[in-house]
Motif scaffolding. Sequence first.
Motif, PDB file in Angstrom:
ATOM      1  N   UNK A  39     107.523  70.910 -16.922  1.00 37.42           N
ATOM      2  CA  UNK A  39     106.996  71.819 -15.891  1.00 37.42           C
ATOM      3  C   UNK A  39     106.278  71.087 -14.747  1.00 37.42           C
ATOM      4  N   UNK A  40     105.561  70.027 -15.068  1.00 39.49           N
ATOM      5  CA  UNK A  40     104.846  69.289 -14.018  1.00 39.49           C
ATOM      6  C   UNK A  40     105.835  68.600 -13.088  1.00 39.49           C
ATOM      7  N   UNK A  41     106.870  67.979 -13.654  1.00 42.81           N
ATOM      8  CA  UNK A  41     107.880  67.302 -12.825  1.00 42.81           C
ATOM      9  C   UNK A  41     108.630  68.298 -11.944  1.00 42.81           C
ATOM     10  N   UNK A  73     107.374  68.886  -3.363  1.00 46.35           N
ATOM     11  CA  UNK A  73     107.861  67.794  -2.520  1.00 46.35           C
ATOM     12  C   UNK A  73     108.922  68.294  -1.539  1.00 46.35           C
ATOM     13  N   UNK A  74     109.824  69.130  -2.009  1.00 44.21           N
ATOM     14  CA  UNK A  74     110.865  69.686  -1.127  1.00 44.21           C
ATOM     15  C   UNK A  74     110.253  70.574  -0.046  1.00 44.21           C
ATOM     16  N   UNK A  89      98.198  66.645   0.656  1.00 43.34           N
ATOM     17  CA  UNK A  89      98.901  67.175  -0.510  1.00 43.34           C
ATOM     18  C   UNK A  89     100.094  66.289  -0.868  1.00 43.34           C
ATOM     19  N   UNK A  90     100.809  65.828   0.138  1.00 45.07           N
ATOM     20  CA  UNK A  90     101.936  64.934  -0.080  1.00 45.07           C
ATOM     21  C   UNK A  90     101.485  63.633  -0.744  1.00 45.07           C
ATOM     22  N   UNK A  91     100.346  63.120  -0.324  1.00 51.62           N
ATOM     23  CA  UNK A  91      99.814  61.888  -0.911  1.00 51.62           C
ATOM     24  C   UNK A  91      99.422  62.098  -2.372  1.00 51.62           C
ATOM     25  N   UNK A  92      98.828  63.250  -2.656  1.00 49.13           N
ATOM     26  CA  UNK A  92      98.451  63.558  -4.039  1.00 49.13           C
ATOM     27  C   UNK A  92      99.698  63.673  -4.912  1.00 49.13           C
ATOM     28  N   UNK A  93     100.707  64.357  -4.408  1.00 46.40           N
ATOM     29  CA  UNK A  93     101.954  64.504  -5.164  1.00 46.40           C
ATOM     30  C   UNK A  93     102.605  63.142  -5.383  1.00 46.40           C
ATOM     31  N   UNK A  94     102.570  62.303  -4.377  1.00 47.63           N
ATOM     32  CA  UNK A  94     103.122  60.961  -4.501  1.00 47.63           C
ATOM     33  C   UNK A  94     102.407  60.181  -5.598  1.00 47.63           C
ATOM     34  N   UNK A  95     101.087  60.341  -5.685  1.00 52.07           N
ATOM     35  CA  UNK A  95     100.306  59.660  -6.717  1.00 52.07           C
ATOM     36  C   UNK A  95     100.606  60.213  -8.108  1.00 52.07           C
ATOM     37  N   UNK A  96     100.891  61.515  -8.200  1.00 53.92           N
ATOM     38  CA  UNK A  96     101.156  62.140  -9.499  1.00 53.92           C
ATOM     39  C   UNK A  96     102.574  61.896 -10.005  1.00 53.92           C
ATOM     40  N   UNK A  97     103.493  61.664  -9.089  1.00 49.67           N
ATOM     41  CA  UNK A  97     104.899  61.504  -9.451  1.00 49.67           C
ATOM     42  C   UNK A  97     105.112  60.167 -10.163  1.00 49.67           C
ATOM     43  N   UNK A  98     105.848  60.193 -11.245  1.00 54.14           N
ATOM     44  CA  UNK A  98     106.144  58.979 -11.984  1.00 54.14           C
ATOM     45  C   UNK A  98     107.599  59.011 -12.449  1.00 54.14           C
ATOM     46  N   UNK A  99     108.289  57.896 -12.356  1.00 51.62           N
ATOM     47  CA  UNK A  99     109.682  57.881 -12.798  1.00 51.62           C
ATOM     48  C   UNK A  99     109.822  57.989 -14.315  1.00 51.62           C
ATOM     49  N   UNK A 100     108.732  57.804 -15.034  1.00 49.74           N
ATOM     50  CA  UNK A 100     108.782  57.850 -16.501  1.00 49.74           C
ATOM     51  C   UNK A 100     108.668  59.266 -17.046  1.00 49.74           C
ATOM     52  N   UNK A 101     108.290  60.201 -16.212  1.00 51.24           N
ATOM     53  CA  UNK A 101     108.113  61.586 -16.664  1.00 51.24           C
ATOM     54  C   UNK A 101     109.466  62.241 -16.933  1.00 51.24           C
ATOM     55  N   UNK A 102     109.463  63.160 -17.862  1.00 54.62           N
ATOM     56  CA  UNK A 102     110.654  63.938 -18.175  1.00 54.62           C
ATOM     57  C   UNK A 102     110.959  64.839 -16.966  1.00 54.62           C
ATOM     58  N   UNK A 103     112.147  64.700 -16.358  1.00 52.24           N
ATOM     59  CA  UNK A 103     112.439  65.477 -15.152  1.00 52.24           C
ATOM     60  C   UNK A 103     112.486  66.989 -15.370  1.00 52.24           C
ATOM     61  N   UNK A 104     112.576  67.421 -16.627  1.00 51.14           N
ATOM     62  CA  UNK A 104     112.631  68.860 -16.903  1.00 51.14           C
ATOM     63  C   UNK A 104     111.266  69.428 -17.295  1.00 51.14           C
TER      64      UNK A 104
END
Length: 128
Positions: A29-31, A38-39, A12-27
């Motif tokens: 719902x997905x981010x 992650x927490x 699950x951590x690996x999947x989240x790592x793959x989905x996370x992108x610095x370009x996404x809006x931090x606010x």
Amino acid sequence: RTEVALTVVIVLSSIILALDTPLANPTSPISVAISVLDKMIILVFVCEFFVKIVALGPMKYFEDSWNTLDFVAVMTSFLELFNVNGGKSLRVIRTLRVLRPLKMINRFPEIKLVVDALLLSMPAVGNV
């Protein structure tokens, strides 16, 4: 059962790592969902670390180099929880999250054997 549950958390951590992108809006719902998951994953890894330290003792725990790698992965994730200022230091810590999938190596002796063999052969490759 614990090993299976921890393996699922690592995947699950690996999947989240793959989905996370610095370009996404931090606010978005997905981010926000990725951040919360992650927490939670970080807390699972920290709890696993403390259980192992208590069960094995610090000296025996750190005798295994793979446990040391687990420790580095957990501590970089743990530092990420408290570094809320952002900036370059946060980016470096977030980059070190790629160490998390390596926690699976310790769970599967076959994979550990292959990785150990690859690491031992690296100096010989440099001589070619």
